[in-house]
Every structure is written in structure tokens, then in C-alpha cells.
Design an enzyme around this catalytic site. Structure first.
Site, PDB file in Angstrom:
ATOM      1  N   ASP A  63       0.844  -1.197   0.000  1.00 27.15           N
ATOM      2  CA  ASP A  63       0.000   0.000   0.000  1.00 27.15           C
ATOM      3  C   ASP A  63       0.881   1.250   0.000  1.00 27.15           C
ATOM      4  OD1 ASP A  63      -2.018   2.059   0.802  1.00 27.15           O
ATOM      5  OD2 ASP A  63      -3.279   0.285   1.037  1.00 27.15           O
ATOM      6  N   SER A 106      -7.155   4.063  -1.255  1.00 23.59           N
ATOM      7  CA  SER A 106      -6.964   2.613  -1.335  1.00 23.59           C
ATOM      8  C   SER A 106      -8.251   1.888  -1.714  1.00 23.59           C
ATOM      9  CB  SER A 106      -6.463   2.075   0.006  1.00 23.59           C
ATOM     10  OG  SER A 106      -5.189   2.585   0.289  1.00 23.59           O
ATOM     11  N   THR A 159      -8.297  -2.120   1.300  1.00 27.78           N
ATOM     12  CA  THR A 159      -7.704  -2.930   0.233  1.00 27.78           C
ATOM     13  C   THR A 159      -8.286  -4.344   0.222  1.00 27.78           C
ATOM     14  OG1 THR A 159      -5.683  -1.628   0.400  1.00 27.78           O
ATOM     15  CG2 THR A 159      -5.528  -3.703  -0.788  1.00 27.78           C
ATOM     16  N   HIS A 310       2.370   8.251   5.315  1.00 26.65           N
ATOM     17  CA  HIS A 310       1.471   9.354   5.716  1.00 26.65           C
ATOM     18  C   HIS A 310       2.090  10.154   6.860  1.00 26.65           C
ATOM     19  CE1 HIS A 310      -2.138   8.879   3.307  1.00 26.65           C
ATOM     20  NE2 HIS A 310      -2.142   7.580   3.525  1.00 26.65           N
ATOM     21  N   HIS A 349      -1.273   2.955  -5.009  1.00 26.12           N
ATOM     22  CA  HIS A 349      -0.985   4.360  -5.326  1.00 26.12           C
ATOM     23  C   HIS A 349       0.311   4.692  -4.625  1.00 26.12           C
ATOM     24  CE1 HIS A 349      -2.054   5.111  -1.196  1.00 26.12           C
ATOM     25  NE2 HIS A 349      -3.194   4.456  -1.392  1.00 26.12           N
TER      26      HIS A 349
HETATM   27 ZN   LIG Z   1      -3.051   6.045   2.436  1.00 26.99          ZN
END
Ligand SMILES: [Zn+2]
Length: 434
Positions: A63, A106, A159, A310, A349
């Protein structure tokens, strides 16, 4: 960062990308896949013969793991001359990641992979009109295969959810869990997020409001779903020893209140040390699912690569990526013995606008817009690199995919995220009705 350096970094990436694509096309020419009995490649739309189909598919999602994060994981793990398990694969490509927005989340990304539709951010197994769209996992199940979802996030997080449930909003995690048990009937579920399986007041195996994050506590909206899972024949486990001992074809492992780590900035309570590692969960899932003679579909996600990015926490983004790579090795070992297996490694992504810079004392540092992070040692050398971030959110850059095994040649080129669904369906020879 100064312009000169920026250009240098860009050139390096342009070169490695071109090399990757060149290698990809050379390999494609030398080894045309999906050759039928007469040696001609199967045409699009032509059903794939059983002998050419991928019986098993193992899809790895790092992820938030863009090309630069993937490169940083490589540098820190094996150095400039080495290759990660996830990079040592014969086929590669690039994926455009947009949802109905330029920058995806996601949920929409996984829905594109799982069902082949572009949808709105937050959507789980639904198209842009909020209509349920059947997933590759559900098609695989209909074809008699076993199915699994493994993640270091909540097992009901976006996800995994997009492969086996249909809700308008990714936040409906108890509804997602209920659908796993009663609708999509996923055989192996391993990850965190027990808080969504127990109603308020029933702590579960991990205590409510723990010191490391007092906001974590049971908040299920669908009753006690662990009891329900046990009634439905799942072995329920909450630690490594019990997971490894678990027998039977259905296993539910919940190994944390929420994520199986604590995402935070460096030195502010950040922790990546799951009670059961991603490679261990991957091994258990493969061992369990592979007893089905018709094969299996397994999605394995590393969530730390996104959550730590993040927080602009490069150290633990890299650590999480290393665990993902070890998990890929587990799958590769299986695929070597079972050549009718397709192994894919991609991201949903990019997160953080992650970039890799040379060590430079005169470069800006921690100015709040562009944060210097590091230095990090390059394995097998005396050199180091810095990580620089441009955002705490997601970005829209293309992400790399690598592939090996049966049907892997389908994944070369540059294409939309929705194509992953079509290509996996074709590789497995699934009969898709749209
Ligand atoms: Zn994220």
C-alpha cells in the site's frame, strides 16, 4: 532541494525505468506467453486452455509503495548491486492509478483491481453509481478455488475489503466483516482490526484502550462476529503459535485491535513489530489454501508502507517494505514448486511524494513543506541517502508492477488500474459476465 540535484535524481529514475521497460519487451519477444498447442499466442477473448491457466494467483499490494519507496527499500536492503525478491521477476509494467478523482484512495484503487471499474474514493466493491460489482475473488470462488485476505492493516480495511465485500463507505468495517463470513465466504482471513468484530464492551483478545493508543477499543456494529465465524467453522486464532497449529480450510486470525503497528512520526510512539509477521501470515495462508486441488486466489497487503509514509516516517516505511519483500519470497518459493501459480507485486498508489536524495548538508531541512528524512545506509557500501517528502497524502504517479509465473507476460506495458482485473481473470481462465 537544488535544481541540479533534482535533475540528477530524475535522470537516474528515467534510466532505470527505461531499462526496466526494455528488459520487459525483450523478455516478451523471447518468451511469448500463453502459447497454445500450435505455438501461437492466444488471441484476446479466446478462452485460455486449462494447461495454460494460472491455477493459483497471489497478489501482493504494497500500500502506498511507489517507485521511489520501492527503490529505497532496495537500497537499504541489498544495495545498489542487489535486487529485491519483488524486483527479481521476469515481467514488469506501469499502472496509472486514478479513480474517478486524479488521486485515488486505497478503496477505489482496490475496487479497480478487484472488479475492473473506476469508482469514487471510499467505495468498496461498488461502481461510481453505487452498484455492486463482482470481484475477482468472488469469481475465483465460483470457479471452485479457495480464497484468502492477508494484511497488516485491519483485515476489513479498504484494500482487502474491495476484494470480498460491497459497501458504499470503507468505514463500514463490521458490515465488511459480516460479508466476508456470510457472502463472499473468504476461507483465510489474517490481519488486524478485531475492534470491528466485537461489540463495545467485549474487548476480545487485545485489551481495549491500550497505553500505546487509548483510542483503540471494540466498536463492532454487527454483534459478536468472532462467535459467528466459529459457528461457521473457522479456526479463530490471535497469536503466532495458535495460527501455525490451526487446522482445516477456514482460518480467522485477528492479531491487533486496529493496524498491526502504530503509525506515528519517528520517535513519537511509532512502532512496527507485528505479533505475527506478514511473511508468517503469508506462509500460513498459502499452506492452508493450497490444499484445494482447484487452486486459490490470495491477496496479501502490507499496510505499513502507506501508513508510515502518511507520517513521513521513512525508517518504518522501509522496514514495512522489507517485510513485504520477505513475504514475496515466501510466495516465490511456492511458485517455484508450483509453476501454475501467478505472483504479482504492485501498489495501489504512491504515498508521500517520496523521493531519494543524495546526502547534502546545504539542502533545506525540515522546513515543513519538504522534509529531509535520514540519512539511511545503503547496504553493502559506505554510502547513504536521504528521503524527502512532498506531502502527507497520496500522489497520482504511476506505480510499478512486477510479475512471475503462469500468465505473468500479460502484465507488461503501461495501462490503467482496471486492467489488472481483466488480466488476472484472463490468466485464471475465468468466465467473466459483465
Ligand atoms: Zn493512504
Amino acid at each position: 532541494m537544488n535544481t541540479q540535484k533534482k535533475n540528477k535524481v530524475k535522470t537516474v529514475f528515467a534510466v532505470s525505468l527505461t531499462t526496466a521497460l526494455l528488459v520487459t519487451s525483450l523478455v516478451s519477444i523471447q518468451a511469448p506467453g500463453h502459447a497454445n498447442a500450435t505455438g501461437k499466442p492466444a488471441k484476446a477473448g479466446q478462452p485460455t486452455k486449462a494447461s495454460q491457466q494460472a491455477k493459483n494467483v497471489i497478489l501482493f499490494v504494497g500500500d502506498g509503495m511507489g517507485a521511489a519507496a520501492r527503490e529505497a527499500i532496495r537500497l537499504a536492503t541489498v544495495g545498489l548491486k542487489g535486487n529485491l525478491a519483488m524486483d527479481s521477476m521476469p515481467y514488469s509494467g506501469l499502472i496509472h492509478t486514478s479513480s474517478t478523482s486524479v488521486v485515488t484512495d486505497s478503496a477505489a484503487s482496490a475496487t479497480a483491481y478487484a472488479s475492473g471499474v473506476k469508482t469514487y474514493n471510499g467505495a468498496i466493491g461498488m461502481d461510481a453509481n453505487k452498484k455492486s460489482v463482482k470481484t475477482i475473488l468472488e469469481y475465483a470462488k465460483d470457479a471452485g478455488k479457495s480464497t484468502g485476505i492477508v494484511t497488516t492493516s485491519q483485515v476489513t480495511d479498504a484494500t482487502g475489503a474491495a476484494f470480498a465485500s460491497h459497501v458504499e463507505d470503507r468505514k463500514e468495517q463490521s458490515q465488511i466483516a459480516l460479508q466476508y463470513l456470510t457472502k463472499s465466504k473468504v476461507d483465510v482471513l489474517l490481519g488486524g482490526g478485531e475492534d470491528f468484530w466485537f461489540p463495545a464492551g467485549e474487548a476480545g483478545a487485545f485489551k481495549d484502550e491500550p497505553a500505546e493508543d487509548p483510542s483503540e477499543k471494540s466498536k463492532g456494529t454487527q454483534g459478536n462476529l468472532v462467535s459467528k465465524a466459529k459457528q461457521l467453522g473457522y479456526s479463530y486464532v490471535t497469536n503466532k503459535a495458535d495460527m501455525q497449529k490451526a487446522k482445516g480450510g477456514k482460518v480467522l486470525g485477528l492479531f491487533a485491535n486496529e493496524e498491526m503497528f502504530q503509525q506515528n512520526e519517528e520517535g513519537k510512539g511509532d512502532l512496527y513489530n507485528p505479533v505475527v509477521s506478514l511473511p508468517e501470515m503469508t506462509k500460513k495462508a498459502i499452506d492452508t489454501l493450497s490444499s484445494n486441488k482447484k487452486g486459490f486466489f490470495l491477496m496479501v497487503e502490507e499496510e505499513g508502507t502507506d501508513e508510515m509514509a502518511h507520517e513521513n516516517n521513512a525508517a518504518l516505511t522501509i522496514k514495512a517494505g522489507q517485510e513485504l519483500d520477505k513475504s514475496v519470497q515466501v510466495a516465490k518459493d511456492f511458485a517455484k514448486k508450483n509453476p501454475d501459480t501467478l505472483v504479482l507485486v504492485l501498489a495501489d498508489h504512491e504515498t508521500g511524494g517520496f523521493s531519494i536524495e543524495a546526502v547534502d548538508d546545504k539542502d533545506e531541512s525540515g522546513d515543513g513543506i519538504s522534509k529531509e528524512d535520514g540519512p539511511f545506509n545503503i547496504a553493502n557500501s559506505k554510502d547513504q541517502f536521504f528521503v524527502d517528502w512532498t506531502t502527507s497524502g497520496h500522489t497520482a504517479v504511476d506505480i510499478p508492477i512486477t510479475a512471475m509465473g503462469r500468465g505473468a507476460e500479460l502484465f507488461t506495458g503501461i495501462y490503467e488500474n482496471t486492467e489488472i482485473f481483466n488480466k488476472m481473470a484472463k490468466a485464471m481462465g475465468l468466465n467473466i459476465k459483465k
